[in-house]
Motif scaffolding. Structure first.
Motif, PDB file in Angstrom:
ATOM      1  N   PHE A 325       9.791  16.887   4.455  1.00 17.85           N
ATOM      2  CA  PHE A 325       9.094  17.125   3.178  1.00 17.85           C
ATOM      3  C   PHE A 325       7.590  16.914   3.325  1.00 17.85           C
ATOM      4  N   VAL A 352       5.164   8.150   2.426  1.00 10.81           N
ATOM      5  CA  VAL A 352       4.668   8.208   1.049  1.00 10.81           C
ATOM      6  C   VAL A 352       5.060   9.503   0.329  1.00 10.81           C
ATOM      7  N   ILE A 353       4.631  10.622   0.916  1.00 19.54           N
ATOM      8  CA  ILE A 353       4.723  11.892   0.211  1.00 19.54           C
ATOM      9  C   ILE A 353       6.163  12.262  -0.179  1.00 19.54           C
ATOM     10  N   VAL A 356       7.106  10.471  -3.243  1.00 10.67           N
ATOM     11  CA  VAL A 356       6.476  11.002  -4.446  1.00 10.67           C
ATOM     12  C   VAL A 356       7.250  12.233  -4.920  1.00 10.67           C
ATOM     13  N   ILE A 357       7.671  13.066  -3.963  1.00 13.56           N
ATOM     14  CA  ILE A 357       8.422  14.274  -4.314  1.00 13.56           C
ATOM     15  C   ILE A 357       9.737  13.902  -5.011  1.00 13.56           C
ATOM     16  N   LEU A 358      10.408  12.886  -4.521  1.00  8.05           N
ATOM     17  CA  LEU A 358      11.676  12.468  -5.120  1.00  8.05           C
ATOM     18  C   LEU A 358      11.483  11.555  -6.321  1.00  8.05           C
ATOM     19  N   ASN A 359      10.230  11.181  -6.562  1.00 14.16           N
ATOM     20  CA  ASN A 359       9.896  10.181  -7.566  1.00 14.16           C
ATOM     21  C   ASN A 359      10.627   8.869  -7.336  1.00 14.16           C
ATOM     22  N   GLN A 360      10.466   8.339  -6.157  1.00 17.47           N
ATOM     23  CA  GLN A 360      10.951   7.005  -5.820  1.00 17.47           C
ATOM     24  C   GLN A 360       9.718   6.157  -5.535  1.00 17.47           C
ATOM     25  N   PRO A 361       9.836   4.835  -5.634  1.00 21.19           N
ATOM     26  CA  PRO A 361       8.670   4.000  -5.316  1.00 21.19           C
ATOM     27  C   PRO A 361       8.214   4.253  -3.878  1.00 21.19           C
ATOM     28  N   VAL A 362       6.906   4.447  -3.682  1.00 26.28           N
ATOM     29  CA  VAL A 362       6.424   4.710  -2.328  1.00 26.28           C
ATOM     30  C   VAL A 362       6.322   3.402  -1.550  1.00 26.28           C
ATOM     31  N   PRO A 363       6.655   3.412  -0.264  1.00 23.92           N
ATOM     32  CA  PRO A 363       6.646   2.165   0.515  1.00 23.92           C
ATOM     33  C   PRO A 363       5.236   1.731   0.875  1.00 23.92           C
ATOM     34  N   LEU A 364       4.482   1.329  -0.099  1.00 20.33           N
ATOM     35  CA  LEU A 364       3.092   0.914   0.073  1.00 20.33           C
ATOM     36  C   LEU A 364       2.780  -0.090  -1.013  1.00 20.33           C
ATOM     37  N   GLY A 365       1.845  -0.940  -0.793  1.00 19.33           N
ATOM     38  CA  GLY A 365       1.412  -1.872  -1.833  1.00 19.33           C
ATOM     39  C   GLY A 365       2.571  -2.592  -2.486  1.00 19.33           C
ATOM     40  N   THR A 366       2.678  -2.433  -3.807  1.00 23.34           N
ATOM     41  CA  THR A 366       3.741  -3.140  -4.524  1.00 23.34           C
ATOM     42  C   THR A 366       5.111  -2.584  -4.227  1.00 23.34           C
ATOM     43  N   GLY A 367       5.159  -1.380  -3.646  1.00 21.07           N
ATOM     44  CA  GLY A 367       6.457  -0.774  -3.372  1.00 21.07           C
ATOM     45  C   GLY A 367       6.992  -1.161  -2.011  1.00 21.07           C
TER      46      GLY A 367
ATOM     47  N   GLY B 523      -2.182   1.033  -3.979  1.00 15.72           N
ATOM     48  CA  GLY B 523      -0.900   0.403  -3.697  1.00 15.72           C
ATOM     49  C   GLY B 523      -0.058   0.198  -4.949  1.00 15.72           C
ATOM     50  N   SER B 525       2.454   1.300  -6.432  1.00 13.75           N
ATOM     51  CA  SER B 525       3.600   2.156  -6.172  1.00 13.75           C
ATOM     52  C   SER B 525       4.514   2.335  -7.372  1.00 13.75           C
ATOM     53  N   SER B 575      13.520  12.782  -9.710  1.00 12.63           N
ATOM     54  CA  SER B 575      12.796  13.709 -10.578  1.00 12.63           C
ATOM     55  C   SER B 575      13.531  15.041 -10.646  1.00 12.63           C
ATOM     56  N   PHE B 578      12.673  17.672  -8.136  1.00  9.68           N
ATOM     57  CA  PHE B 578      13.286  17.616  -6.810  1.00  9.68           C
ATOM     58  C   PHE B 578      14.672  18.241  -6.836  1.00  9.68           C
TER      59      PHE B 578
END
Lengths: 388, 600
Positions: A325, A352-353, A356-367, B523, B525, B575, B578
């Motif tokens: 993706f 990350v990307i 975002v496409i699946l609208n799941q929390p991205v594995p960064l920062g708070t995720g 960050g 997220s 979403s 998707f």
């Protein structure tokens, strides 16, 4: 004292430790004070480190993206008469990051060994030697003798003299350059004659002869000696480091090129890494913008980490992303999806990307942090990854 | 021998191009050949091109012979006395029109004093380098060209009286400024274009000062009391149309009070503004979503449906309602017929617009900005003489843009107001700044244009003197009332289930690609996920084949069309876009499987 510093060997980087060492020696601190200083430095150093889960890639991208929107789209730029015409601004930045194989304005800065770099006359002579010279550059006329089916070249003697070449040398070079052609020096110039040639072939020979290489370094189309800090430097248009190194007057340790691929081939990948940093910061500084050097270094590292230069294109760095993706979202999505389907690729949704496409929390920062819990009951029996 | 081309067509050769051109030009000036002809010698290609085609831009220049202008004082005198006209000057060969090509062969002097023997032509006036709107900028010769450009561009968006028969017209999206004034500082173009009869701004008192940051970043602070006295008010007009369209089968729309039986009937209350003919009465106060023209349309689908369903045969409600965010008073109602002979009803809405925070204003120098604060005159600074400014303009807008004309206009406006005179600010030919300063001085003001002022809130004297004067200010047609938009929830697109686009449809505000990058860079997220939850759905996945399963809520059964109901079916949240992507991949012949992993 060195014991104490050794304790911090794994905590602080070496340059900082060396600096601390010399400073401490100067100031003659007590052991307790030294400990205090080192602790403070350690604290500062650790706060300056990038936090886990920090999105350095995106921050780098934004740090380049925002100022580049302000760049004037001026492609060509003449900084006075004494400088070479080099692509700058956004087009050059794109060239660097895409790792274009043929940059639009390759150029070199050729430094000379000390003994040759002082005298302008000597330098000019070397510059002539660097410049790629073709027969047409020293000829004043090309004539076709229809009766004899030969080509007569009238030589401009002064130009030849500037090159430091005699006519016999020229004949020798030409016979080497033009295969199966008889080259003879006559009173009226140089005659070129092939074996059993038709008239139209004579014409082709004339055209071919015009572009026959006679001296200099190939690809170097222009040379310009410039005085820089007490010594002369030869700026060139066209880059050919390998051949320039062969010239004895050249200080090969200081020759610079702006062709990153060439640097990688001639000097190796580490030099190319530094060249990318230098070239990118040159563009940024030239535009009066300010981008932190670490951002440039990150890109340069990413481009060179695999031992060969990979541009940020779908055939380079971006095309090598793990996720289907992520690749599809960059360029030519259908191609990537179909190829992935044919080879049965799996997307583990690690980056990350995709998330975002699946609208799941991205594995960064708070995720980034996950909760690990021991689960009892029905859920615990559920096997992971049922389908294969 | 030189080639000659007439209108891009090769016509022949001439021996001596110079003589040939000279003869043609002389004949043209003597009216032997039409003066619409232009001739040009192209040095590069050694050819003469003659052009008589239409659509060329040409401009008039005074002919110069032997370093002397052919336009003499006598000519000017005669024109002043109306004895000769412009056309006579052309006939006499004093003035001629050149196109861009012929101008290449000429040497044009800007002014009469510059003339030498080499000159062939002279500008009628230096001001001709400027166009109509650009010459409306006073003291334009003190500005950078880019600001002059901006200044004239802004003036085109200014509210004023765009036509005098506006009350009879049905123009879309137009405004009329209340009480427009002619400018105190004007240029020759104001006279030529009869600007006084249709001005588009007002003379205000402007002070160059900051006011608690409410006029930072090009905003302006406006005196609320001035607004209450009527400054910069305008009326906004918008027509609403309804047409009785004809459909196949002899069916037709009907304008009138909708029948209660129709599909989509609102409520009796909703139609209360309509008169018996189904159209609002003039003078009615309307707001968003009010019905102003009652209309019904024939059923959408005819044919098979007709025989079976009674409901499908009923007419549909298709009344015209006031757009979201609009409102006002019904100004005029017109019942007429359009070109095709269909009944046409037009209702013009009128809305008084009082300046509010966010409305856009500009001076004539490209110094545009929006209102950042409206505040009563009691809280505004006042001068020693008791003058309270109408507008506070930030001095930070001046140095980097170098709009010196802006500063001079304030000075000129002040001098003009004190003397009760209009000041000529024509570019290149304006009232000198020195005279303006002298006028101020003679009237008992500082010649710097600055005044001692006092804080309106505390009454304390400001430590610095404030540059204050009069200036012509324009209200621009970009008003917040037409642009304000926000939404919490609302309509979504059928295909993607994401919010629809556009203010008029009550759409969402897009969180785009780059905004997303900002969330990632921070960050944030989980916040990012929440932002993109507008199309979140729960889909059921068959864990055996990784495809969509069916969740039959009616029978309380979950099954997979391929693997039956003896498989693990798990609901997951993602979403809808998707899910749509997966469907599209399937349509490509790709089989994307979702492999689920337990989170625990």
């Amino acid at each position: 004292m060195s014991d104490l510093i050794n304790e911090y060997k794994d905590v602080l980087p070496e340059p900082i430790l060396n600096e601390v060492k010399s400073e401490i020696e100067k100031r003659k601190l007590t052991k307790d004070k030294m400990k205090e200083v080192l602790e403070k430095i350690k604290e500062e150093y650790e706060t300056a480190l990038v936090d886990p889960g920090e999105a350095i890639g995106i921050i780098t991208a934004e740090s380049f993206g925002e100022p580049s929107t302000q760049m004037t789209l001026n492609v060509k730029h003449f900084a006075g008469v004494a400088e070479m015409n080099v692509t700058l601004g956004l087009p050059r930045l794109i060239e660097i990051f895409d790792a274009t194989k043929n940059p639009s304005t390759p150029a070199m800065e050729v430094y000379l060994k000390k003994e040759y770099a002082k005298d302008a006359k000597v330098v000019r002579k070397i510059a002539y030697k660097l410049k790629e010279t073709k027969l047409k550059d020293v000829a004043s006329e090309f004539l076709i003798d229809i009766a004899k089916l030969s080509v007569r070249v009238v030589i401009d003697k002064t130009k030849l003299k500037d090159l430091g070449m005699s006519e016999t040398e020229l004949v020798a070079v030409l016979s080497a350059g033009l295969r199966n052609i008889q080259v003879r020096s006559t009173k009226e110039g140089i005659t070129l004659k092939g074996k059993e040639m038709a008239l139209n072939e004579t014409y082709t020979l004339k055209e071919k002869a015009k572009n026959t290489f006679i001296s200099g370094v190939k690809k170097v189309t222009h040379v310009l000696p410039v005085k820089r800090g007490g010594e002369f430097v030869i700026l060139t248009a066209g880059s050919n480091m390998k051949d320039v190194f062969e010239i004895k007057e050249v200080d090969s340790s200081r020759v610079m090129s702006n062709d990153i691929h060439e640097i990688a081939n001639v000097l190796g990948i580490e030099a190319a890494r530094q060249a990318i940093i230098n070239e990118a910061s040159k563009v940024i500084n030239n535009q009066g913008l300010d981008v932190d050097n670490r951002h440039i270094m990150l890109i340069s590292d990413a481009m060179t980490s695999q031992g060969a230069i990979r541009g940020i294109t779908r055939t380079g760095l971006t095309g090598e992303k793990e996720s289907v993706f992520a690749r599809a979202s960059f360029e030519t999505p259908i191609k990537h999806l179909i190829n992935a389907a044919m080879t049965g690729e799996k997307d583990r949704l690690n980056s990350v990307i995709e998330n975002v496409i699946l609208n799941q929390p991205v594995p960064l920062g708070t995720g980034l942090p996950d909760l690990i819990v021991a689960v009892n009951g029905a859920l615990s029996k559920k096997k992971n990854e049922r389908i294969n | 021998m030189t080639d000659v081309y007439l209108d891009e067509r090769y016509v022949g050769k001439v021996e001596n191009a110079e003589d040939f051109i000279k003869k043609i030009v002389e004949d043209r000036r003597a009216e032997k050949i039409p003066n619409t002809l232009n001739i040009h010698y192209n040095e590069e290609f050694d050819e003469v091109t003659i052009d008589t085609s239409n659509g060329r831009a040409r401009r008039p220049l005074v002919i110069v012979r032997d370093g002397k202008s052919l336009l003499t004082k006598e000519h000017v005198e005669k024109i002043k006395k109306d004895e000769i006209s412009w056309d006579d000057l052309i006939k006499q060969g004093v003035i001629e029109y050149l196109d861009a090509a012929e101008e290449e062969n000429t040497f044009v002097a800007l002014e009469e004093k510059d003339l030498t023997n080499e000159h062939t032509h002279m500008e009628i006036a230096p001001i001709t380098i400027l166009g109509l709107t650009t010459s409306l900028v006073p003291y334009g010769n003190f500005d950078a060209a880019s600001k002059l450009n901006g200044g004239s561009k802004n003036q085109k968006h200014a509210l004023g009286i765009y036509v005098t028969n506006f009350l009879l017209r049905m123009d879309t999206d137009v405004s009329i400024l209340h009480y427009p004034q002619k400018p105190l500082v004007k240029s020759f173009m104001h006279d030529i274009s009869s600007y006084d009869t249709h001005p588009s701004g007002q003379n205000v008192v402007i002070a160059e000062m900051c006011y608690d940051g409410y006029n930072m970043e090009d905003a302006i602070v406006v005196n609320k009391s001035s607004i209450e006295r009527g400054m910069s008010r305008s009326t906004y007009f918008r027509p609403y149309n309804a047409e009785e369209l004809r459909y196949s089968g002899g069916l037709i729309d009907e304008i009138g009070m909708p029948d209660k039986e129709i599909k989509g009937y609102r409520s009796e209350d909703d139609y209360k503004l309509l008169e018996s003919d189904g159209v609002v009465y003039p003078g009615a106060k309307v707001k968003a979503n009010d019905v102003i023209i009652g209309k019904t349309s024939p059923p959408r689908f005819l044919g098979e449906m007709e025989e079976f369903s009674f409901a499908a045969n009923v007419r549909r409600e298709s009344s015209v309602v006031i757009r979201q965010g609009e409102g006002g008073v019904v100004d005029m109602v017109v019942v007429t017929e359009n070109g095709e002979g269909n009944k046409l009803v037009q209702v013009r809405l009128r809305d008084e617009r009082v300046p509010e925070v966010g409305d856009k204003f500009t001076s004539r120098h490209g110094q545009k900005g929006v209102i950042g604060l409206t505040i009563g005159q009691v809280d505004l600074p006042f001068s020693g003489g008791g003058v309270v400014p109408d507008i506070l303009h930030s001095p930070h807008s001046i140095p980097s843009r170098m709009t010196v004309s802006h500063m001079i206009e304030i000075l000129a406006g002040k001098a003009g107001a004190l003397n009760g005179k209009e000041i000529d600010g024509s570019t290149f030919d304006a009232e000198p700044e020195r005279n303006l300063r002298d006028t101020l001085f003679e009237n008992g003001f500082r010649d710097s244009g600055m005044e001692t002022m006092y804080n309106g809130i505390t009454g304390e004297r400001y430590k610095v003197r404030i540059y204050i004067g009069n200036m012509y200010y324009l209200k621009l047609k970009h008003m917040v009332a037409n642009k304000l938009h926000a939404r919490a929830s609302g309509r979504i697109q059928l295909l993607t289930r994401q919010p629809i686009e556009g203010r008029s449809k009550g759409g969402g505000l897009r969180l785009g690609e780059m905004e997303k990058d900002c969330f990632v860079a921070h960050g944030a997220s989980l916040l990012l996920k929440e932002r993109f939850d507008s199309d979140k759905t729960i889909i059921h996945i068959c864990e055996s084949c990784g495809m969509l399963a069916i969740n039959d809520l009616f029978r309380k059964r979950q099954y997979c069309t391929r693997c039956g109901d003896n498989v693990e079916i798990t609901p997951i949240e993602l979403s809808y876009a998707f899910k749509l992507l997966l469907d599209e991949l399937r349509s490509l012949g790709i089989h994307p499987k979702l492999v689920l992993r337990s989170k625990y």
